[in-house]
Design an enzyme around this catalytic site. Structure first.
Site, PDB file in Angstrom:
ATOM      1  N   ASP A  78      13.213 -26.406   2.213  1.00 17.66           N
ATOM      2  CA  ASP A  78      14.205 -25.714   3.037  1.00 17.66           C
ATOM      3  C   ASP A  78      15.464 -25.382   2.249  1.00 17.66           C
ATOM      4  O   ASP A  78      15.724 -25.927   1.178  1.00 17.66           O
ATOM      5  CB  ASP A  78      14.573 -26.547   4.265  1.00 17.66           C
ATOM      6  CG  ASP A  78      15.162 -27.908   3.907  1.00 17.66           C
ATOM      7  OD1 ASP A  78      14.658 -28.527   2.950  1.00 17.66           O
ATOM      8  OD2 ASP A  78      16.111 -28.354   4.578  1.00 17.66           O
ATOM      9  N   GLU A 145      15.079 -31.224   4.315  1.00 14.92           N
ATOM     10  CA  GLU A 145      15.976 -32.104   3.573  1.00 14.92           C
ATOM     11  C   GLU A 145      17.427 -31.888   3.964  1.00 14.92           C
ATOM     12  O   GLU A 145      18.203 -32.833   4.067  1.00 14.92           O
ATOM     13  CB  GLU A 145      15.791 -31.858   2.067  1.00 14.92           C
ATOM     14  CG  GLU A 145      16.498 -32.870   1.172  1.00 14.92           C
ATOM     15  CD  GLU A 145      17.914 -32.471   0.785  1.00 14.92           C
ATOM     16  OE1 GLU A 145      18.640 -33.304   0.197  1.00 14.92           O
ATOM     17  OE2 GLU A 145      18.309 -31.320   1.079  1.00 14.92           O
TER      18      GLU A 145
END
Length: 486
Positions: A78, A145
């Site tokens: 991400d 994350e």
């Protein structure tokens, strides 16, 4: 993107161009994940998507390297979705508009996603290569994350065979990371009571913009303005004298990004309007003077809007303004053990007003558990004094430094052999995922490296092209030096 894909090293930049073309903000990584899975299976690689959405891709050793220790290269899927207020961009559907500016790659009005797209691209480039020497290789790509480390929390024992983990989420060439801060989210909730606006008032929006923002760990010590704190300060200093009534306070968008913009909806008695306009101009001049070295583009603006149906009553507004004004923010303590490194910090990241409450989301970071716990205790006391609730969630551990790490010694010596200078061995105040991996894999030897990335978590994010090449050379040389299994 064609220009991007022609940079050195080409395999890495070609992958990064693909990553930029596929939307992948936190919690929306599936399209990129599916693209990577299809590619890996087409290459004949072993691919596993675990139950939370992490990807584990395995590649056999190259000829002659079969007896080397297994290495996992780790990155997260991400990216942080941040944009300038005048930029029209939907991070769930629109590609990142990356471009080259001298020795830097930047994005047009948004975050670039070099954090951690460059690390991910390097791992995928190695998986796709036919001429890079390496032992048994695994690539772990985690989800989410940047918005809670959901993927790292979900990594289970037995998923990985590796004895060594190379994290690629560092952001300074020439530095090797052997530890990082842990953290926890803190969320204040203030129940609100409303009342009708007084008669004879003007409705306005007071906004602050133009701040640099940035990563709430990496950049927290730079003294940058926090949009939420600055508007709270204005309300605390001038709200009572101007008879302001707040209809809403909204600022920031991520708990791990220093807020760049915030807006307060308010009313002011018509006869106080001119005074308010002058106070806004004076306050802007004051904070521009205070923050001249770090926030040259800071801007306060005041614009008329439609009259709200309701405003906060006096008690709710007093509680809110006092809470925001007194809440700690920024560096709480510098480390005694590691010169120049922040030990404990707090970022007042997001303020959201709804019909029933005002939510204030903060992120506490600390290299030591006691520092985090002390800050939690302070916020609990503050909540009691203010008569509001606070809850703590999503706690993740720090990565305890191991100065005797064998893989760190390999990276250190390899760097010196290539560049004929010593790297800096560091502990970072950001929250790398390594600490979470230590729970299912306590014996795994870990290190973190990466290229130079400036201003992550903000639209000014940029990655240095030269250092991407240096990072790539270091990573490949380290893989070639991994020792044999004992």
């Amino acid at each position: 993107m064609s220009a991007l894909a022609s940079l050195y090293p080409q395999p890495l930049w070609q992958w990064f161009a693909q990553i930029c073309a596929i939307p992948h903000p936190s919690k929306h990584e599936q399209a990129l994940s599916q693209h990577i899975q299809a590619w890996a299976r087409d290459k004949g690689l072993s691919v596993l998507e675990d139950k939370v959405g992490n990807l584990i891709i395995k590649k056999p050793a190259t000829v002659g390297m079969e007896n080397r220790k297994t290495v996992v290269i780790q990155a997260h899927l991400d990216m942080v979705p941040q944009k300038n207020s005048d930029k029209v961009h939907d991070f769930t559907t629109d590609p990142i508009e990356a471009y080259i500016d001298g020795d830097w790659v930047k994005a047009n009005g948004t975050t670039l996603g070099a954090d951690n797209g460059i690390g991910m691209a390097s791992a995928l480039a190695i998986l796709g290569s036919n001429d890079i020497k390496h032992g048994p290789l695994e690539v772990l790509l985690t989800i989410d994350e940047e918005a809670g480390m959901t993927g790292a929390f979900g990594v289970e024992p037995g998923m990985l065979d590796a004895e060594i983990l190379i994290n690629t989420d560092s952001e300074q060439e020439g530095e090797i990371y052997m530890g990082c801060a842990g953290g926890v989210d803190a969320e204040f909730s203030l129940p609100v009571q409303w009342q009708a606006p007084a008669s004879g008032v003007t409705a306005l929006c007071l906004s602050i913009s133009g701040l640099k923002g940035g990563h709430s760990g990496v950049n927290i010590h730079l003294g940058r303005g926090n949009a939420n704190k600055l508007l709270a300060r204005f309300l605390a200093d001038y709200g009572q004298d101007l008879q302001l009534s707040v209809a809403g306070f909204n600022g920031g968008s991520l708990r791990n990004a220093i807020p760049r913009e915030a807006t307060v909806s308010l009313t002011v008695p018509a006869e106080k309007l001119a005074q308010l306009q002058q106070q806004v101009a004076d306050f802007e001049a004051l904070i521009k003077l205070e923050l001249a070295a770090v926030e040259p583009a800071l801007k306060l603006s005041l614009s008329e809007t439609t009259l709200p149906a309701q405003v906060l009553n006096a008690n709710t507004q007093r509680c809110l303004v006092n809470l925001l004004n007194v809440c700690p923010n920024g560096v709480m303590r510098m480390s005694d053990d590691i010169a120049g490194v922040v030990e404990t910090s707090l970022n007042m990241g997001v303020i959201t007003t709804t019909d029933s409450s005002v939510q204030v989301l903060c992120l506490i970071r600390s290299l030591i558990d006691s520092g985090r716990e002390q800050t939690e205790s302070m916020l609990s006391s503050l909540a009691q004094l203010a008569g509001v609730s606070v809850k703590f969630s999503g706690a993740y551990p720090g990565w305890k430094p191991n100065p005797d790490s064998p893989v760190m010694a390999i990276v250190n010596q390899t760097y010196q052999d290539i560049y004929h200078k010593e790297p800096v061995i560091m502990v970072i105040h950001a929250g790398l995922e390594c600490g979470l991996f230590k729970k299912p894999y306590p014996e795994m030897d870990m290190v973190s490296i990466g290229p130079t990335i400036r201003f992550p978590h903000g639209p000014d994010e940029m990655v240095n092209i030269t250092t991407v090449g240096q990072y790539w050379q270091l990573l490949l040389a380290v893989l070639e030096r991994i020792p044999e299994r004992g």
